[in-house]
Write an enzyme that holds these catalytic residues in place. Structure first.
Site, mmCIF file in Angstrom:
data_model
loop_
_atom_site.group_PDB
_atom_site.id
_atom_site.type_symbol
_atom_site.label_atom_id
_atom_site.label_comp_id
_atom_site.label_asym_id
_atom_site.label_seq_id
_atom_site.Cartn_x
_atom_site.Cartn_y
_atom_site.Cartn_z
ATOM 1 N N LYS A 1 -13.007 -4.996 6.740
ATOM 2 C CA LYS A 1 -12.757 -5.707 5.479
ATOM 3 C C LYS A 1 -13.832 -6.739 5.190
ATOM 4 O O LYS A 1 -14.566 -7.162 6.082
ATOM 5 C CB LYS A 1 -11.394 -6.386 5.517
ATOM 6 C CG LYS A 1 -11.263 -7.415 6.623
ATOM 7 C CD LYS A 1 -9.985 -8.232 6.500
ATOM 8 C CE LYS A 1 -9.901 -9.223 7.628
ATOM 9 N NZ LYS A 1 -8.944 -10.274 7.428
ATOM 10 N N HIS B 1 -8.198 -1.497 -0.444
ATOM 11 C CA HIS B 1 -7.148 -2.480 -0.700
ATOM 12 C C HIS B 1 -7.887 -3.735 -1.123
ATOM 13 O O HIS B 1 -8.873 -4.096 -0.481
ATOM 14 C CB HIS B 1 -6.384 -2.863 0.574
ATOM 15 C CG HIS B 1 -5.854 -1.728 1.360
ATOM 16 N ND1 HIS B 1 -4.512 -1.521 1.533
ATOM 17 C CD2 HIS B 1 -6.474 -0.762 2.054
ATOM 18 C CE1 HIS B 1 -4.324 -0.479 2.311
ATOM 19 N NE2 HIS B 1 -5.495 -0.001 2.646
ATOM 20 N N HIS C 1 -4.900 -1.184 -5.245
ATOM 21 C CA HIS C 1 -5.446 -0.117 -4.404
ATOM 22 C C HIS C 1 -6.297 0.782 -5.275
ATOM 23 O O HIS C 1 -5.847 1.238 -6.322
ATOM 24 C CB HIS C 1 -4.310 0.640 -3.728
ATOM 25 C CG HIS C 1 -3.587 -0.230 -2.744
ATOM 26 N ND1 HIS C 1 -2.480 -0.965 -3.084
ATOM 27 C CD2 HIS C 1 -3.884 -0.545 -1.453
ATOM 28 C CE1 HIS C 1 -2.095 -1.675 -2.040
ATOM 29 N NE2 HIS C 1 -2.928 -1.457 -1.030
ATOM 30 N N CYS D 1 0.789 -1.238 0.000
ATOM 31 C CA CYS D 1 0.000 0.000 0.000
ATOM 32 C C CYS D 1 0.819 1.286 0.000
ATOM 33 O O CYS D 1 0.586 2.154 -0.835
ATOM 34 C CB CYS D 1 -0.983 0.035 1.159
ATOM 35 S SG CYS D 1 -1.192 -1.480 2.052
ATOM 36 N N ASP E 1 -2.297 -7.744 -5.782
ATOM 37 C CA ASP E 1 -2.743 -6.613 -4.983
ATOM 38 C C ASP E 1 -3.287 -5.488 -5.860
ATOM 39 O O ASP E 1 -2.930 -5.384 -7.028
ATOM 40 C CB ASP E 1 -1.535 -6.093 -4.186
ATOM 41 C CG ASP E 1 -1.961 -5.455 -2.876
ATOM 42 O OD1 ASP E 1 -3.179 -5.376 -2.612
ATOM 43 O OD2 ASP E 1 -1.078 -5.032 -2.123
ATOM 44 N N GLN F 1 1.136 -11.106 -3.736
ATOM 45 C CA GLN F 1 -0.298 -10.823 -3.754
ATOM 46 C C GLN F 1 -0.695 -10.280 -5.121
ATOM 47 O O GLN F 1 0.080 -9.557 -5.746
ATOM 48 C CB GLN F 1 -0.623 -9.729 -2.735
ATOM 49 C CG GLN F 1 -0.409 -10.112 -1.301
ATOM 50 C CD GLN F 1 -0.706 -8.909 -0.410
ATOM 51 O OE1 GLN F 1 -0.117 -7.857 -0.554
ATOM 52 N NE2 GLN F 1 -1.641 -9.076 0.506
HETATM 53 ZN ZN ZN Z 1 -2.914 -2.405 0.751
#
Ligand code: ZN
Ligand code: ZN
Length: 591
Positions: free
Chosen positions: A420, A466, A336, A285, A334, A332
């Site tokens: 989350k 996220h 954002h 992040c 991932d 990940q």
């Molecule tokens: Zn994050």
């Protein structure tokens, strides 16, 4: 309560069964003491399908010990032993557990926290325990439990502590339930991704590299690359932009993000670079936030969605590491998402819908959605005000309602910066796996002073989401291996076609066929070893290759191929073109 992310089987909410299992752990400890004498006791809790107890024993146990212990347990159960509870003072507890160093350690902590200390006595066995238990061993069916295995376990899961011997048992209310479960365990053993990972040459873990650090072998790398390519393409279709960031960063970054304040236990010790401390990143992040802050943004640009296959490093004790499922370094998928308050619900719904599509493509049909909110009693473990948390938690609830998702709420399972949504899949065996996570963050935008200019020219604070839909690629691949028992669909199979020439005379033809398939972007392998055809067929079956071609005189003369299809366990005659088209179609359609 904090739950291990390793949990795979639904925990039954059955008080009677819990009591039976917990009581059996005492009975097992009792039996172990009767047989081996001089025993130091660790803890003996219930688990998903039974119980365990940790022991320090004069010698190492082997599987041959288990029937002996079981027999002794049955003998004890038949004695109709009563479980009697007594509450004691710390001083009395110290006296009662005087020969039990591990128990003394627990007593010390209970006393420090001012908790009630209680003991359960069952026959000649006395144990520090909060219960609950059955009243009498009469309530425990003696044909519905089984001791299953022995494992090493560090005291309190810490490798700096002594290693104890853990005996696992499974227990149910009836014998048929036990038998079903044992059958399921056998099936799970055949699907174990560590075993299949070795057999299919997918990955390895090497002691000299370090525990929990995965080496992907060529075939595993193909599998993982296919997974990565698919998700990245889908993300980019949905307007995500790819970014790339480094593996380490200065402590300045992680102080600002709050990781050093709230997540330090999950991070590795820093390294010194020219007098400054650097950390391996536990999350991506802060890097993405820096990329956002590289320029000024107008409301017209939002939402901005940055994605990265970001490799992170998180501290895990060696005792909890498990194949690909729990590792120390992982990647990940991932992303954002930075958006305005008005865009929040649409973005959340979009992510959940995308998650469902992606997981379904990988062959999962059943999901479970969990909303994790902040714990009420430990607010100091979280950043942000009550007001902000309320807004964020309501925001996630709204998205789940708009998306018409059924969900459960778990209190105290939120991340330090926000609530989350976790999405779990059920595999073919009905086991539950935590995969996707979607988190709402109002803290880091503030800490990093992220802004955008709204339509009236005012500076505003955006929200940040996220999300990692596969979670960790290591873990996801492990789950996928178990879900398919290694027999992946064609598009994911490291080898899609295995070509077996019958003899030397068929080598050239086979190699040319292999070349043709490779040119059509099909992963074909030609087995030019001198083993027998039967051996090679078995090898291909063991590698769970979806298509196999045996090439002999007949096949060389004929215009068509005899295709052995794994899924149908049959041989089908088809032209080369039909065969190529069939595979290409499967690849394109993620089948
Ligand atoms: Zn994050
Ligand atoms: Zn107990």
């Amino acid at each position: 309560m904090k739950q291990s992310n390793n949990r795979t089987i639904e925990r039954p909410n059955n008080e009677k069964l819990e009591k039976i299992r917990h009581s059996l752990s005492h009975i097992m400890a009792h039996a172990v003491e009767d047989i081996y004498k001089d025993v130091k006791f660790g803890i003996g809790p219930t688990i998903e399908d039974g119980f365990y107890y940790d022991f320090e024993l004069p010698r190492l146990l082997t599987n041959e010990d288990l029937p002996k212990i079981e027999k002794m347990m049955k003998k004890l159960l038949a004695q109709n032993i009563e479980f009697k509870k007594s509450e004691v003072t710390p001083a009395e507890a110290n006296q009662r557990s005087i020969k039990q160093p591990y128990k003394l350690e627990l007593i010390k902590e209970l006393a420090k926290d001012g908790q009630t200390i209680s003991y359960y006595t069952s026959g000649g066995f006395d144990d520090l325990c909060a219960g609950p238990h059955v009243n009498n061993t009469r309530e425990i069916p003696s044909d519905a439990f089984k001791l299953t295995r022995i494992a090493g376990a560090y005291w309190r899961g810490d490798e700096k502590n002594p290693q104890l011997q853990r005996i696992y048992g499974v227990a149910f209310e009836t014998k048929p339930e036990l038998e079903n479960h044992l059958k399921m365990l056998e099936e799970a053993k055949n699907r174990d991704h560590r075993k299949l990972g070795q057999e299919l040459e997918l990955f390895m873990i090497d002691e000299e590299v370090g525990p929990g650090l995965v080496l992907w072998l060529p075939k595993g790398a193909i599998l993982r690359k296919e997974i990565e390519n698919f998700v990245l393409e889908e993300y980019q279709k949905k307007g995500y932009q790819l970014v790339l960031t480094p593996h380490i960063a200065s402590q300045k970054l992680f102080s600002k993000s709050g990781h050093l304040g709230f997540y330090k236990d999950g991070m590795y010790s820093p390294m010194d670079i020219e007098g400054e401390q650097y950390y391996a990143k536990p999350m991506n992040c802060p890097f993405h936030i820096k990329i956002y802050k590289h320029t000024n943004h107008s409301y017209r640009e939002l939402p901005i969605r940055y994605t990265e296959l970001g490799t992170v490093y998180r501290y895990e004790k060696s005792g909890v590491l498990h194949g690909l499922l729990r590792v120390r370094g992982f990647t990940q998928d991932d992303a954002h998402i930075i958006c305005t308050e008005e865009q929040l619900t649409d973005e959340l719904v979009g992510v959940i819908d995308l998650t469902k599509y992606i997981l379904e493509t990988f062959g999962f049909a059943k999901f479970k959605v969990v909303l994790s909110i902040r714990g009420k009693d430990n607010k100091k473990n979280y950043l942000g005000s009550d007001q902000e948390w309320k807004l964020a938690e309501e925001g996630l609830k709204k998205a789940l309602t708009v998306g018409k998702w059924d969900y459960e709420v778990e209190e105290g399972e939120a991340v330090f910066y926000g609530p989350k949504i976790d999405i779990k899949v059920l595999d073919v065996m009905g086991r539950e796996w935590q995969i996707s996570t979607l988190q709402l963050d109002f803290n880091q935008p503030k800490r990093f002073d992220m802004t955008y200019i709204d339509n009236e020219g005012n500076k505003k604070r955006p929200f940040m989401l996220h999300r990692a839909l596969l979670g960790s690629l290591e873990r996801f691949t492990g789950v996928l291996i178990e879900h398919y028992a290694g027999a992946f669909p064609t598009w994911l199979s490291p080898i899609q076609v295995y070509i077996i020439p019958v003899g030397k005379d068929h080598f050239k033809f086979s190699e040319e066929l292999g070349k043709t398939l490779k040119e059509a972007n099909i992963r074909a392998e030609v087995d030019l070893n001198r083993e027998t055809v039967g051996y090679k067929i078995r090898k291909s079956e063991k590698m769970k290759v979806p298509y196999m071609l045996v090439i002999g005189d007949k096949e060389m003369k004929s215009k068509s191929l005899n295709v052995r299809i794994r899924a149908h366990k049959e041989v089908k005659k088809m032209t080369q073109k039909t065969f190529v088209d069939r595979i290409k179609k499967e690849i394109v359609n993620n089948k």
